[in-house]
Design a protein around this motif. Sequence first.
Motif, PDB file in Angstrom:
ATOM      1  N   PRO A  30      12.949   0.313  50.721  1.00 23.26           N
ATOM      2  CA  PRO A  30      13.146   0.129  49.274  1.00 23.26           C
ATOM      3  C   PRO A  30      14.497  -0.493  48.951  1.00 23.26           C
ATOM      4  O   PRO A  30      15.536  -0.009  49.399  1.00 23.26           O
ATOM      5  CB  PRO A  30      13.048   1.562  48.728  1.00 23.26           C
ATOM      6  CG  PRO A  30      12.306   2.327  49.772  1.00 23.26           C
ATOM      7  CD  PRO A  30      12.684   1.710  51.073  1.00 23.26           C
ATOM      8  N   GLY A  31      14.466  -1.572  48.207  1.00 26.08           N
ATOM      9  CA  GLY A  31      15.699  -2.199  47.752  1.00 26.08           C
ATOM     10  C   GLY A  31      16.445  -2.985  48.795  1.00 26.08           C
ATOM     11  O   GLY A  31      17.548  -3.468  48.535  1.00 26.08           O
ATOM     12  N   ALA A  47      13.760   8.243  49.824  1.00 27.69           N
ATOM     13  CA  ALA A  47      13.880   7.109  48.900  1.00 27.69           C
ATOM     14  C   ALA A  47      13.118   7.370  47.613  1.00 27.69           C
ATOM     15  O   ALA A  47      13.586   7.022  46.519  1.00 27.69           O
ATOM     16  CB  ALA A  47      13.369   5.831  49.570  1.00 27.69           C
ATOM     17  N   LYS A  48      11.942   7.989  47.725  1.00 25.41           N
ATOM     18  CA  LYS A  48      11.165   8.308  46.528  1.00 25.41           C
ATOM     19  C   LYS A  48      11.922   9.298  45.658  1.00 25.41           C
ATOM     20  O   LYS A  48      11.971   9.165  44.421  1.00 25.41           O
ATOM     21  CB  LYS A  48       9.808   8.890  46.934  1.00 25.41           C
ATOM     22  CG  LYS A  48       8.919   9.330  45.774  1.00 25.41           C
ATOM     23  CD  LYS A  48       8.504   8.134  44.934  1.00 25.41           C
ATOM     24  CE  LYS A  48       7.360   8.483  43.995  1.00 25.41           C
ATOM     25  NZ  LYS A  48       7.665   9.578  43.056  1.00 25.41           N
ATOM     26  N   ASP A  65      15.202   9.738  45.569  1.00 24.61           N
ATOM     27  CA  ASP A  65      16.341   9.022  44.974  1.00 24.61           C
ATOM     28  C   ASP A  65      15.885   8.132  43.828  1.00 24.61           C
ATOM     29  O   ASP A  65      16.542   8.053  42.785  1.00 24.61           O
ATOM     30  CB  ASP A  65      17.044   8.180  46.039  1.00 24.61           C
ATOM     31  CG  ASP A  65      17.735   9.027  47.096  1.00 24.61           C
ATOM     32  OD1 ASP A  65      17.955  10.226  46.834  1.00 24.61           O
ATOM     33  OD2 ASP A  65      18.048   8.496  48.179  1.00 24.61           O
ATOM     34  N   SER A  66      14.753   7.451  44.042  1.00 23.38           N
ATOM     35  CA  SER A  66      14.232   6.554  43.002  1.00 23.38           C
ATOM     36  C   SER A  66      13.880   7.325  41.744  1.00 23.38           C
ATOM     37  O   SER A  66      14.201   6.890  40.631  1.00 23.38           O
ATOM     38  CB  SER A  66      13.005   5.808  43.534  1.00 23.38           C
ATOM     39  OG  SER A  66      12.427   4.999  42.534  1.00 23.38           O
ATOM     40  N   ASP A  67      13.228   8.460  41.904  1.00 28.85           N
ATOM     41  CA  ASP A  67      12.858   9.272  40.737  1.00 28.85           C
ATOM     42  C   ASP A  67      14.104   9.762  40.001  1.00 28.85           C
ATOM     43  O   ASP A  67      14.139   9.786  38.765  1.00 28.85           O
ATOM     44  CB  ASP A  67      12.006  10.460  41.174  1.00 28.85           C
ATOM     45  CG  ASP A  67      10.614  10.040  41.640  1.00 28.85           C
ATOM     46  OD1 ASP A  67      10.224   8.908  41.346  1.00 28.85           O
ATOM     47  OD2 ASP A  67       9.949  10.852  42.314  1.00 28.85           O
ATOM     48  N   GLY A 124       6.540   3.050  38.726  1.00 27.04           N
ATOM     49  CA  GLY A 124       6.773   2.756  40.135  1.00 27.04           C
ATOM     50  C   GLY A 124       6.339   1.380  40.567  1.00 27.04           C
ATOM     51  O   GLY A 124       6.454   1.037  41.750  1.00 27.04           O
TER      52      GLY A 124
END
Length: 488
Positions: free
Chosen positions: A74-75, A100-101, A103-105, A363
């Motif tokens: 991701p990213g 990562a999920k 952190d993204s949330d 998402g």
Amino acid sequence: MAKQLPKQLEAALAWSKSNALAVVFCAIVVVVPVGAYMAADWWGSDVREQLAKRADLLSRLNAAKNSKIEIALPGEAPLSLDGLAGPELQEEYTAIMVRAKGDSDAVFAVAREFNGGTATRPKHPAVVDAKVFPAYDARNAVVSDGVRSKVADALAAAYAKLLTATRAGSPPEASKVADALGAEEKRFVQGEFRVDSRGKLDPAQTVLLQTRLGKFRMAQYADVAKNISMYADLSAFDVPSRDSVKGLYKANDGNNKQKQCDAQDLALFELEWKYWIASDVMNAFAQANSRSPSVQQAAVKRVIRIAILPSESAAAATTGEASAMGGETPAVDGVVPDEGVAPANTTVAAVSPALGSPIIDSGQTVTRDYAKRYTGRVSNGVYDVRLADVTFVAATSRLPQVFDALANQNFMTVTNVRLVPADAFAAARDGFVYGAEPVSTVTATIETIWMRDWTAQHMPAATRTALGITSSTPESSAAPAEPVNQGS
């Protein structure tokens, strides 16, 4: 009597009996090669099949050994690795994606709160109660006319309140300054020179009077300047009025009545959206000036114009969810109740009960278009991009402070800027006292971001349709609408 064999056959059998060993060896010579050939062919086929399988396996193992795999991160750019992904690598990758999920949330939650606030402290509360707009019977001409007036009145009041909250003001009215100058002139002429009018003064006295009145006028301007943070008035905004919104609904157009309802909803929400954008800009300017006691020491001196450009992604709505709008029973007399404007510290439903909750996939992958702007940001399923052309006067050396304040207020980026030196002396003659610093007239294009996770909850059906936002039916909504606090 038994049947007799032919004499030739009897002779052959007799010879075979007398030469049995020779007959056996002859049979071996004939049968064995044939049988061996058949057996060799069967065994060789099996061997060849086994060898082919082993060769294919070796080929695949060799290809795997020399292969490369790309792991999406991701990213970041994909990670290239040699060989196959074994169980350990798969477990590690799964753990990375889970982190990562998370952190993204977490980042999305922070961004959402920064952009729109919280349920109890919204950054951009609705200017009217949701029961007035968008949850109203748009097909009722009398109700629609009342809603237009309510929204226009509420927005006009909101803009006036915004000026007060940001300590913005105007120079004293010319008529009041003229009256004060007349009174000062009379007092000075009669008290200092002992005459009853200017016409009786000699040239030297006239010069003294003009100097006196010039200083007096500047003192009048300075008295206002020391009590405000910046100059701005309602002419800097697109403030609606009852007259300006009259044409949004054409009750006589029976063939296109739904289109007229949709057009009104689109226009009314656009007016509210423009206010949100303008309020962000004004609050950012106020923050840039927060440590300055008056406009003379401020970074932003004057706001001349905040022009909100049309949405890049909206299109005219003709079909879709907009047809489901309305359904609320109007008042007996067909007029919207007076409590339409939401009072402070009250909560109202953020979603029209006749519309349902918007379905936003936060998402999804967001693409960028660098052909439009250097940021690459364009409207998508997660957020909308709105541009504003803002013209203002600022202290030239403190423009970085102003641009930082814009970014600190919300997701705002200056994508283009044009500077022209401003004439502070000419401005002073008109009542705008900027102080001693060099100033410039700045025209900046500001990119603003609006996350649909919260904006869509305020949108009428026509706006959602125009932006491609779908909605759940009220019956299938997982939970009731989240209340929105109307206080600040």
